[in-house]
Every structure is written in structure tokens, then in C-alpha cells.
Design a protein around this motif. Structure first.
Motif, PDB file in Angstrom:
ATOM      1  N   LEU A   1      -5.253  -1.175   9.766  1.00 50.29           N
ATOM      2  CA  LEU A   1      -4.675  -2.526   9.810  1.00 50.29           C
ATOM      3  C   LEU A   1      -3.639  -2.634  10.928  1.00 50.29           C
ATOM      4  CD1 LEU A   1      -4.292  -3.469   6.013  1.00 50.29           C
ATOM      5  CD2 LEU A   1      -6.216  -3.859   7.558  1.00 50.29           C
ATOM      6  N   ALA A   2      -2.805  -1.608  11.058  1.00 50.61           N
ATOM      7  CA  ALA A   2      -1.756  -1.656  12.093  1.00 50.61           C
ATOM      8  C   ALA A   2      -2.381  -1.607  13.493  1.00 50.61           C
ATOM      9  CB  ALA A   2      -0.778  -0.500  11.897  1.00 50.61           C
ATOM     10  N   GLU A   3      -3.293  -0.667  13.717  1.00 54.00           N
ATOM     11  CA  GLU A   3      -3.906  -0.527  15.049  1.00 54.00           C
ATOM     12  C   GLU A   3      -4.731  -1.774  15.391  1.00 54.00           C
ATOM     13  OE1 GLU A   3      -3.552   1.965  17.171  1.00 54.00           O
ATOM     14  OE2 GLU A   3      -3.321   3.876  16.111  1.00 54.00           O
TER      15      GLU A   3
ATOM     16  N   ARG B   1       0.837  -1.215   0.000  1.00 52.59           N
ATOM     17  CA  ARG B   1       0.000   0.000   0.000  1.00 52.59           C
ATOM     18  C   ARG B   1       0.870   1.262   0.000  1.00 52.59           C
ATOM     19  NH1 ARG B   1      -5.621  -1.362   3.252  1.00 52.59           N
ATOM     20  NH2 ARG B   1      -5.832  -3.470   2.434  1.00 52.59           N
ATOM     21  N   ILE B   2       1.973   1.221   0.738  1.00 48.09           N
ATOM     22  CA  ILE B   2       2.851   2.406   0.761  1.00 48.09           C
ATOM     23  C   ILE B   2       3.518   2.579  -0.611  1.00 48.09           C
ATOM     24  CG2 ILE B   2       4.892   3.460   1.822  1.00 48.09           C
ATOM     25  CD1 ILE B   2       4.204   1.982   4.414  1.00 48.09           C
ATOM     26  N   ALA B   3       3.902   1.460  -1.236  1.00 49.08           N
ATOM     27  CA  ALA B   3       4.562   1.547  -2.550  1.00 49.08           C
ATOM     28  C   ALA B   3       3.654   2.233  -3.572  1.00 49.08           C
ATOM     29  CB  ALA B   3       4.955   0.148  -3.032  1.00 49.08           C
TER      30      ALA B   3
ATOM     31  N   LEU C   1       9.360  10.035   4.844  1.00 53.97           N
ATOM     32  CA  LEU C   1       8.735   9.180   5.864  1.00 53.97           C
ATOM     33  C   LEU C   1       8.222   7.883   5.246  1.00 53.97           C
ATOM     34  CD1 LEU C   1       6.387  11.500   8.013  1.00 53.97           C
ATOM     35  CD2 LEU C   1       8.242  10.063   8.877  1.00 53.97           C
ATOM     36  N   TYR C   2       7.546   8.022   4.087  1.00 51.23           N
ATOM     37  CA  TYR C   2       6.958   6.839   3.455  1.00 51.23           C
ATOM     38  C   TYR C   2       8.043   5.925   2.908  1.00 51.23           C
ATOM     39  CZ  TYR C   2       2.173   8.489   3.894  1.00 51.23           C
ATOM     40  OH  TYR C   2       0.957   8.878   4.392  1.00 51.23           O
ATOM     41  N   TRP C   3       9.081   6.543   2.335  1.00 49.83           N
ATOM     42  CA  TRP C   3      10.142   5.697   1.799  1.00 49.83           C
ATOM     43  C   TRP C   3      10.783   4.894   2.937  1.00 49.83           C
ATOM     44  CZ3 TRP C   3      11.502   4.255  -3.005  1.00 49.83           C
ATOM     45  CH2 TRP C   3      12.582   3.358  -3.045  1.00 49.83           C
TER      46      TRP C   3
ATOM     47  N   LEU D   1       6.188   3.222  14.244  1.00 48.49           N
ATOM     48  CA  LEU D   1       5.896   3.851  12.947  1.00 48.49           C
ATOM     49  C   LEU D   1       4.624   4.694  13.013  1.00 48.49           C
ATOM     50  CD1 LEU D   1       6.690   1.170  10.230  1.00 48.49           C
ATOM     51  CD2 LEU D   1       7.775   3.373  10.541  1.00 48.49           C
ATOM     52  N   LEU D   2       3.631   4.192  13.722  1.00 50.99           N
ATOM     53  CA  LEU D   2       2.387   4.970  13.846  1.00 50.99           C
ATOM     54  C   LEU D   2       2.700   6.327  14.479  1.00 50.99           C
ATOM     55  CD1 LEU D   2      -0.016   2.121  15.032  1.00 50.99           C
ATOM     56  CD2 LEU D   2      -0.335   3.495  12.972  1.00 50.99           C
ATOM     57  N   ASP D   3       3.540   6.303  15.526  1.00 48.75           N
ATOM     58  CA  ASP D   3       3.888   7.569  16.199  1.00 48.75           C
ATOM     59  C   ASP D   3       4.718   8.468  15.278  1.00 48.75           C
ATOM     60  OD1 ASP D   3       2.543   6.665  18.367  1.00 48.75           O
ATOM     61  OD2 ASP D   3       4.315   6.088  19.523  1.00 48.75           O
TER      62      ASP D   3
HETATM   63  C1  COI Z   1       0.833   6.354   8.238  1.00 45.72           C
HETATM   64  O1  COI Z   1       0.449   6.749   9.317  1.00 45.72           O
HETATM   65  O2  COI Z   1       0.909   7.103   7.265  1.00 45.72           O
HETATM   66  C2  COI Z   1       1.247   4.960   8.068  1.00 45.72           C
HETATM   67  O3  COI Z   1       1.507   4.561   6.983  1.00 45.72           O
HETATM   68  C3  COI Z   1       1.337   4.107   9.293  1.00 45.72           C
HETATM   69  C4  COI Z   1       2.036   2.806   9.042  1.00 45.72           C
HETATM   70  C5  COI Z   1       3.433   3.015   8.570  1.00 45.72           C
HETATM   71  C6  COI Z   1       1.977   1.954  10.275  1.00 45.72           C
END
Ligand code: COI
Length: 423
Positions: free
Chosen positions: A176-178, A75-77, A102-104, A132-134
Motif C-alpha cells: 500500500l505504501a509503495e 494493520r499495525i495495531a 519499530l511497530y509501536w 518508514l519503509l527504509d
Molecule cells: C514495514 O515495513 O514493516 C511497514 O510496516 C512499513 C510501513 C510502516 C510503511
């Protein structure tokens, strides 16, 4: 920094090569990124999240960890690819360049994170996710700042569709992470003999009572008139006139939803309604009420919030939906100095957006006197619209110019819509 390293270069300087991971030479070194960006996302429904999380065991928890571990970098890619397609002047703007970095960095760390095979490894993975969330807590104000400054270089449609993809995707990754962190915490608590939290699966409330969210937000806002008023001069010396929030319709409606999302949307809609009413009836000793009507349909729940705050006539916009836009052409307020200053402040504050609305509501119940006003950064309505769309809902603003505004919020109640993320 991105601006220094972005120039294509066949023989990168030695220093840059040594700092490869932390530099932005990766802007042109996309092999890994392309591999991930070519993959399809595995979207989920709210119902799948509930069903999978309902009967948790070690094997399922580890499956959940590896799903998050492999899905988030995809999703980040996609979003990194999206940023790379922006004009150079936009992606290097204040705010955007930092978001790209940050995303990279998150992408790189995710793809290197080893497979999770044991509960102990899952604990380490949850810590990694939490950090990462923080770290990303200021991503939205940074992105908004970057795009506001870049608004003159993008057509409104391009800017808004880019921002929509960025924001829905961000919500999805954080969900998804939370959710995985919450499932892991609840599983651990049960193993240690603790009670299960009733009416919860991970971060989803299986019986969320809409009325409770409305009342919780109304009571929080009542205590924080300065947040409702903002820079409005006449009430800053403390007018006692306040609108009652009446809840009617099917007031006992419950459905499965993420409370944090519901609270965010209701909080913003009520805040706007209260503010408009206080502004329009500035010298009145009594204010007309705000009515929140809940309707429980077969497939949807609907909430209409009606105020008598004069409607949405506003010199900055032409149509109510322009209030959802991040483009200065649709909403001229985007380039207001006061908004840009507030965005800079929030972008650089260590706690970013001061936690979720949910955390703020909880904190205010524990310590009611928190005098510091929140800076107004102009993203409440567009973000509410994005939260609504994430699981297939809709948000519509109807202005009765001169009288008031009706806001219609509709949310699917069966949880069968796939996450609304776009590639
Ligand atoms: C975001 O908050 O933008 C994220 O992508 C969070 C994730 C890296 C856990």
C-alpha cells in the motif's frame, strides 16, 4: 528498552514519563492501540488497486493518501496486539523487542499524521512513508532472529501462524505504501509533461510476462554462482558446469501482478533448483537442465519448476512443507549457528536486506560486477510462500527423492482475491 519498562507500574518514574513516546511503557498503556485494533482492516484486491490507480487525478490521489494514512495504523495495531499476546520471554527476545519498538513508533506516528488535503501535503506524506519503509528494512531478519531464538518456547503451529500473520501484514503495508508513492510520482511526472510509464499502474505491472522474470533471474544467478553455491566447498573454486534454464509451455503468458513479488519467488525457486543440481552432480562436467513450464489457465497462471537435484530429502525436515516453517521443531536448521550469525549481521546492517530482488536485478544490469555474496538467512522459501499467498496463490513442493524436485506455483490471474491478511 522494552525489557526495563515492561514491568507494570502505577507510578512510572519521572524520567520514563518524560520519555513516554520513546519508552515502552506503552506496552501497558493501550488505549489508543485498542481503539485501532478494534477496527476492521479494509482489504483490497489487486484489481481494485489497478482500477483505482488507472485514471488518477488530484482528488483520487488525496483519497489514496488518506486511505493509506488511516489503514496502515489499523494493520499495525493488529500486529502489535498479536505481539502483546506472546509470552514475555518471546517478545523481549533479541530481535523481537526491536521489532515491537519499530511497530509501536510507526503506529504512533501514523495516527498523529494530519489529514492530507493538498498535493503539497501529499508530497510530505510520501516522504514520511519512504522514511518508514527504509527504517523498517531490517524488520524481517530481526523478526526471524527473534522467533528462531524463541522457537523452544512456542509450539510450531503457534509460531508459524504468528509469523504468517506478521509477514503477510507486512507485505500488505509495504504494497500500500509503495503503491501510493508510485502513483504520486507518476501523477507528478504527468503534470510536469512527462510520459506515462507503459504497462504500469503504481507498482503493478498490468502485463507482466512471466518468461521475462524467469530469464532475468536465471541470468542474474548465472553471474552470481557464489550466491547459488553459498558455503558449498567443491564449486567455490569455480566449476563451469551450469544448468541451462529451459522455459516452455505458454511462454507468452502475461497477467497483472507485482513484478517485485514475482521476481522474489522465481529468484528463490531457481536459486534452490540450481544449488540442488550443482550439489547432486558435484563432479559432472555437464549438468541436467532446469525446466520452467508456464501454463496459462482461465483463472490461474501456473509455473512448474523441475530440477534433477536429488529431491528434498534432508535430515533437518520430515516433509517438504517443513521448509516453510520458522520453528526448529519442523526445521532443525532454524537454530544453526551459521543462520543465527547471518541473521544478526543482516539485522544490524544499515541497508537491511540490500533492497528488493528487483532492485538487485536492476543494479546488476547497470553494474554487473558486484562480488559480495549475500548472507544466507534461510527465509527465501518461507517468504516465497507468503508472497504467493498474499493475493490467494499457492506454492507446493513435490520431492522425487533421489531424483529431483518439482515446485508448483499457482497465481490467480484475474486479481479478484482480497489480500490474504488475517486479523
Ligand atoms: C514495514 O515495513 O514493516 C511497514 O510496516 C512499513 C510501513 C510502516 C510503511
Amino acid at each position: 528498552m522494552l525489557s526495563r519498562c515492561i514491568i507494570p507500574c502505577r507510578h512510572p518514574p519521572v524520567l520514563a514519563r518524560r520519555n513516554y513516546a520513546s519508552s515502552a511503557l506503552h506496552f501497558y498503556a493501550n488505549k489508543q492501540l485498542e481503539l485501532y485494533a478494534a477496527k476492521e482492516t479494509k482489504r483490497l484486491t489487486l484489481r481494485q488497486l489497478v482500477f483505482f490507480g488507472r485514471s488518477m487525478n488530484e482528488e483520487r490521489l488525496i483519497t489514496s493518501a488518506n486511505y493509506v494514512r488511516t489503514e496502515l495504523p489499523v494493520r499495525i495495531a493488529h500486529r502489535l496486539r498479536d505481539m502483546q499476546a506472546l509470552p514475555y520471554i518471546v517478545v523481549t527476545s533479541e530481535g523481537m523487542a526491536k521489532v515491537y519498538e519499530l511497530y509501536w513508533s510507526a503506529f504512533d506516528r501514523f495516527r498523529r499524521f494530519p489529514q492530507v488535503t493538498t498535493l503539497a501535503e501529499n508530497e510530505a506524506f510520501c516522504k514520511f512513508l519512504r522514511a518508514l519503509l527504509d527504517e523498517h528494512s531490517t524488520a524481517i531478519p530481526k523478526l526471524t532472529l527473534g522467533l528462531s531464538l524463541s522457537s523452544p518456547y512456542l509450539t510450531p503451529d503457534r509460531l508459524d501462524s504468528f509469523m504468517r500473520r506478521m509477514l503477510v501484514s507486512r507485505i500488505s503495508r509495504r504494497v500500500l505504501a509503495e503503491h501510493h508513492i508510485a502513483l504520486s510520482r507518476d501523477y507528478r511526472a504527468r503534470q510536469e509533461g512527462g510520459e506515462s510509464r507503459a504497462d504500469h499502474v503504481g507498482i503493478i505491472y498490468t502485463n507482466l510476462r512471466i518468461r521475462d522474470s524467469i530469464e532475468r533471474c536465471a541470468s542474474y544467478l548465472r553471474k552470481r554462482a557464489f550466491d547459488v553455491d553459498g558455503d558449498m566447498p567443491s564449486h567455490s573454486n569455480g566449476s563451469a558446469a551450469w544448468s541451462k534454464v529451459i522455459v516452455d509451455g505458454h511462454t507468452d503468458t502475461k497477467f497483472p501482478y507485482i513484478r517485485e513479488h514475482m521476481d522474489y519467488i522465481i529468484f528463490e525457486l531457481l536459486k534452490n533448483a540450481l544449488r540442488a543440481t550443482r550439489t547432486k552432480h558435484i563432479n559432472a562436467s555437464e549438468l541436467p537442465p532446469i525446466r520452467a513450464t508456464i501454463v496459462s489457465g482461465e483463472d490461474h497462471v501456473a509455473i512448474r519448476i523441475s530440477d534433477q537435484g536429488g529431491g528434498l530429502l534432508n535430515p533437518h525436515i520430515q516433509a517438504p512443507s517443513d521448509l516453510f516453517s520458522f520453528s526448529h521443531i519442523r526445521n532443525a536448521a532454524r537454530l544453526d549457528d551459521s543462520l543465527l550469525v547471518a541473521l544478526r549481521t543482516v539485522s544490524s546492517s544499515p541497508k537491511g536486506m540490500k533492497g528488493t530482488v528487483d532492485e538487485q536485478l536492476d543494479a546488476s544490469e547497470k553494474a554487473p560486477d558486484q562480488p559480495a555474496p549475500h548472507p544466507r538467512i534461510g527465509i527465501g522459501l518461507p517468504m516465497s510462500n507468503i508472497y504467493t499467498k498474499y493475493f490467494g496463490g499457492s506454492l507446493e513442493l513435490v520431492s522425487m527423492d533421489g531424483h529431483g524436485t518439482d515446485v508448483y506455483l499457482r497465481l490467480p490471474r484475474l486479481g479478484t482475491n482480497l489480500e490474504g491478511i488475517e486479523v
